[in-house]
Design an enzyme around this catalytic site. Structure first.
Site, PDB file in Angstrom:
ATOM      1  N   ASP A  62      43.768  -9.323  25.853  1.00 41.44           N
ATOM      2  CA  ASP A  62      45.097  -9.911  25.986  1.00 41.44           C
ATOM      3  C   ASP A  62      45.308 -10.290  27.442  1.00 41.44           C
ATOM      4  OD1 ASP A  62      45.856  -9.644  23.299  1.00 41.44           O
ATOM      5  OD2 ASP A  62      46.617  -7.613  23.617  1.00 41.44           O
ATOM      6  N   ASP A  73      47.205 -14.720  19.023  1.00 48.56           N
ATOM      7  CA  ASP A  73      48.529 -14.201  18.677  1.00 48.56           C
ATOM      8  C   ASP A  73      49.529 -15.342  18.490  1.00 48.56           C
ATOM      9  OD1 ASP A  73      47.658 -11.534  18.866  1.00 48.56           O
ATOM     10  OD2 ASP A  73      48.106 -11.459  21.011  1.00 48.56           O
TER      11      ASP A  73
END
Length: 194
Positions: free
Chosen positions: A147, A161
């Site tokens: 991330d 995402d």
């Protein structure tokens, strides 16, 4: 039913039968490649940006992009959203695999271009996350998600995402609007009803 009662809404049996219709199968053959291209594009963009983030960003150090609102911040997430379930990464891998299989079957039955876009986004996001779970450190089916997009310190995510959220929003909107994933041929009017 009279013509003033509005359009006929196909039942589930009629939609399943629609898959046997050559016109519907032809439409599925036209839509499916674009769904797969979209999914592949999301996978490549997600993995490419993760490669960039690992090569260019220092773990945990924020770099402002839009002030404090959006920052680049490299983290490794063993869990689901917000790091939930970090101790159960292998279960998340199984869930991701089931989701990918279910979505793969679903996209092979779509004849609606709008549904194909939403499902393609979901499929691409799910596949790339599954790939991370299976092939990234610390090991098979225990891999951590890379991330790097920090949203004002509330959530750190990635391109997959974004695709998953947009795909899910698309599915909800299409469902609320009554758009069918399979567009069966319109019913012929019943000549016995005038």
């Amino acid at each position: 039913m009279s013509s003033t009662d509005g359009p006929a809404v196909p039942t589930d049996d009629e939609q399943a039968t629609a898959l046997d219709n050559p016109a519907v199968r032809a439409r599925i053959r036209r839509v499916l490649p674009w769904t797969l291209v979209l999914a592949a594009g999301i996978i490549l963009l997600d993995q490419g940006t993760k490669f960039w983030a690992e090569a260019e960003l220092e773990r945990g150090v924020g770099i402002p992009v839009i002030g404090e609102l959006i920052q680049w911040r490299l983290v490794y997430n063993p869990g689901a959203a917000f790091g939930i379930g970090g101790d159960y990464t292998w279960i998340l891998s199984v869930v991701a695999a089931i989701a990918v299989v279910g979505l793969a079957i679903f996209v092979t039955r779509l004849s609606s271009a709008r549904w194909a876009i939403a499902a393609g986004a979901l499929l691409g996001g799910a596949i790339t996350h599954l790939g991370d779970r299976l092939f990234r450190e610390p090991g098979f089916a225990r891999g951590e998600i890379v991330d790097f997009i920090d949203y004002a310190g509330y959530f750190i995510g990635n391109v997959a995402d974004i695709a998953l959220v947009l795909g899910a929003v698309g599915v909800v909107l299409l469902s609320l609007l009554g758009v069918s994933p399979r567009r069966p041929e319109p019913r012929e009017p019943d000549p016995s009803h005038g």
